[in-house]
Design an enzyme around this catalytic site. Sequence first.
Site, PDB file in Angstrom:
ATOM      1  N   HIS A 129       0.828  -1.212   0.000  1.00  0.00           N
ATOM      2  CA  HIS A 129       0.000   0.000   0.000  1.00  0.00           C
ATOM      3  C   HIS A 129       0.864   1.264   0.000  1.00  0.00           C
ATOM      4  O   HIS A 129       0.729   2.132  -0.877  1.00  0.00           O
ATOM      5  CB  HIS A 129      -0.913  -0.022   1.233  1.00  0.00           C
ATOM      6  CG  HIS A 129      -1.818   1.165   1.360  1.00  0.00           C
ATOM      7  ND1 HIS A 129      -3.131   1.138   0.962  1.00  0.00           N
ATOM      8  CD2 HIS A 129      -1.614   2.423   1.825  1.00  0.00           C
ATOM      9  CE1 HIS A 129      -3.690   2.312   1.175  1.00  0.00           C
ATOM     10  NE2 HIS A 129      -2.785   3.119   1.705  1.00  0.00           N
ATOM     11  N   GLU A 130       1.768   1.361   0.964  1.00  0.00           N
ATOM     12  CA  GLU A 130       2.592   2.576   1.059  1.00  0.00           C
ATOM     13  C   GLU A 130       3.539   2.680  -0.142  1.00  0.00           C
ATOM     14  O   GLU A 130       3.847   3.780  -0.590  1.00  0.00           O
ATOM     15  CB  GLU A 130       3.375   2.614   2.376  1.00  0.00           C
ATOM     16  CG  GLU A 130       2.520   2.554   3.651  1.00  0.00           C
ATOM     17  CD  GLU A 130       1.404   3.589   3.746  1.00  0.00           C
ATOM     18  OE1 GLU A 130       1.541   4.684   3.173  1.00  0.00           O
ATOM     19  OE2 GLU A 130       0.363   3.290   4.393  1.00  0.00           O
TER      20      GLU A 130
ATOM     21  N   HIS B 203       1.707   4.532  -2.766  1.00  0.00           N
ATOM     22  CA  HIS B 203       1.763   5.987  -2.539  1.00  0.00           C
ATOM     23  C   HIS B 203       3.120   6.531  -2.976  1.00  0.00           C
ATOM     24  O   HIS B 203       3.224   7.572  -3.626  1.00  0.00           O
ATOM     25  CB  HIS B 203       1.601   6.299  -1.050  1.00  0.00           C
ATOM     26  CG  HIS B 203       0.185   6.252  -0.545  1.00  0.00           C
ATOM     27  ND1 HIS B 203      -0.829   7.007  -1.082  1.00  0.00           N
ATOM     28  CD2 HIS B 203      -0.379   5.567   0.482  1.00  0.00           C
ATOM     29  CE1 HIS B 203      -1.962   6.772  -0.398  1.00  0.00           C
ATOM     30  NE2 HIS B 203      -1.713   5.893   0.542  1.00  0.00           N
TER      31      HIS B 203
ATOM     32  N   GLU C  60      -4.987   7.753  -2.735  1.00  0.00           N
ATOM     33  CA  GLU C  60      -5.472   6.507  -2.172  1.00  0.00           C
ATOM     34  C   GLU C  60      -5.789   5.513  -3.298  1.00  0.00           C
ATOM     35  O   GLU C  60      -5.682   4.301  -3.119  1.00  0.00           O
ATOM     36  CB  GLU C  60      -6.709   6.821  -1.332  1.00  0.00           C
ATOM     37  CG  GLU C  60      -6.898   6.022  -0.088  1.00  0.00           C
ATOM     38  CD  GLU C  60      -5.674   5.794   0.788  1.00  0.00           C
ATOM     39  OE1 GLU C  60      -4.856   6.729   0.969  1.00  0.00           O
ATOM     40  OE2 GLU C  60      -5.529   4.682   1.286  1.00  0.00           O
TER      41      GLU C  60
HETATM   42 ZN    ZN Z   1      -3.069   5.204   2.016  1.00  0.00          ZN
END
Ligand code: ZN
Length: 496
Positions: free
Chosen positions: A260-261, A264, A290
């Site tokens: 997830h990160e 980003h 997101e």
């Molecule tokens: Zn996030």
Amino acid sequence: MNFQDLQTYIDKRQALNQALTLFSWDQETEAPEKSMALTAKSVGLLSGELFKTITDPKVKEILLELEKQELTISQKAIVKKWLKDIRDLEKIPAQKYQEHQERLMIAQRVWQKAKLENNYQLFMPYLKEIVVTEKEFAQYRKTNEACLYDVVLEDYEPGFHVEELDEFFNQLKEHIVPLLKEIQASPIKIDKEYNYKHYSLNKQKEFNRWLAGYVGFDFKKGVIKESEHPFTTEFHNHDVRITTHYYENNLESALFSTIHESGHAIYEMNIDDDITMTPVGSGASMGMHESQSRFYENIIGRSEEFWKPVYPRLQTFFADNLEEVSLEQFVQGINKVEASLIRTEADELTYPLHIMIRYELEKKMFAGEVDFEKLPQLWNQLYQEYLGITPQNDSEGILQDIHWAGGSFGYFPSYALGSAIAAQIYAHMQKTTAVADWVESGDFQVLKKYLQEYIHQYGAIYQTNELLEKLTGEKFNPKYYIEYLTNKFTKLYHLR
Ligand code: ZN
């Protein structure tokens, strides 16, 4: 007067911003426990300088002059963004703003205590006051007929208002709530006991570091550290930092927060050199950001294609625990649906329902339709209605998130929007690219280049709907997300 006149101010704004970002990164990762009280003084001073730089009358003069001139697309976006920042800040009386910031600092401490002691009554007066002030500020900033909640929604997702979000959440309510009920009634029970065995922290760290690199995290432009809650922070496109939190008895947690990160981080690393270190040199919006993290985490990261080449490696790393667990069982395990009380631990299907509850309550609070005494009951009722479960206490209910204590209203919807935007992008990619093959062959450079070309490079030059329209030929449309979730989980639970 030309754009060069603005450059000195851009540089100063960036420098102050970076210093503040560095302090906050440090507080979350390395700074000793007792440092905050004294460091806060420097942070306060730098924040004041940043405020002065952004609202400097000389800058405003330059911006208003530049607004009339022929500029490049990115220059135009910078001028527009800065003027909006000034207008927003100018409208709120400085004294009130300062007082509110101080109140929020206290409220966050009170919230922490309230959550720990399971005492909503302690936090309630602060929440009430924060809502009153946030509404007052929204009233100052309101420019058209929009409702007050629309004003704060714009802060996180420009172009998205109650109208669009009602449409989005109504579709979720209509399709996903019944789908969850079907799954809950299904005889298929997925066993993922393996996930909660003991996993060595050192081995997890080694694997996750490799995994981040595998999906495209560039260690020459980024670092990975640990923190209580995983997050990403960026200084410019050559310095993007992420954190992970490792649990000895939960393998999945770190795996998916790392992916997830990394999503980003890849977004930030891919932003064009021409606009990094400017006010538009970061992601387009909360929702767009997101969408990229959830694209990597859920759409790609929880697919069978992804794990085909990766799972044998994971199995070798943790042979004692995973030897007997097949790829199929693992892929089912990471997609298991289970209604739970805590948003941050929710699975892919139930996650947006947690957001829907917060959205409905925020809307009510802003419309003045809420009795704060009864807010926890309302919260619990909605959990029962949408997820079929009821919190036993307020710590695992209304007190679980820090957002409201920090004055962040209108923020939650962007989490759910992100997943929906990701699904729309994915639907388009399935039609026009070989995305599933890229993932199965581990060709993440191709994927990274694709996202860079169509989304990442632009930073905040374009808004979410403009980016979506350029790429998919269509503005935001929630139907792709509904279809994606319905297809994926109907298949997983053999429903039809
Ligand atoms: Zn996030």
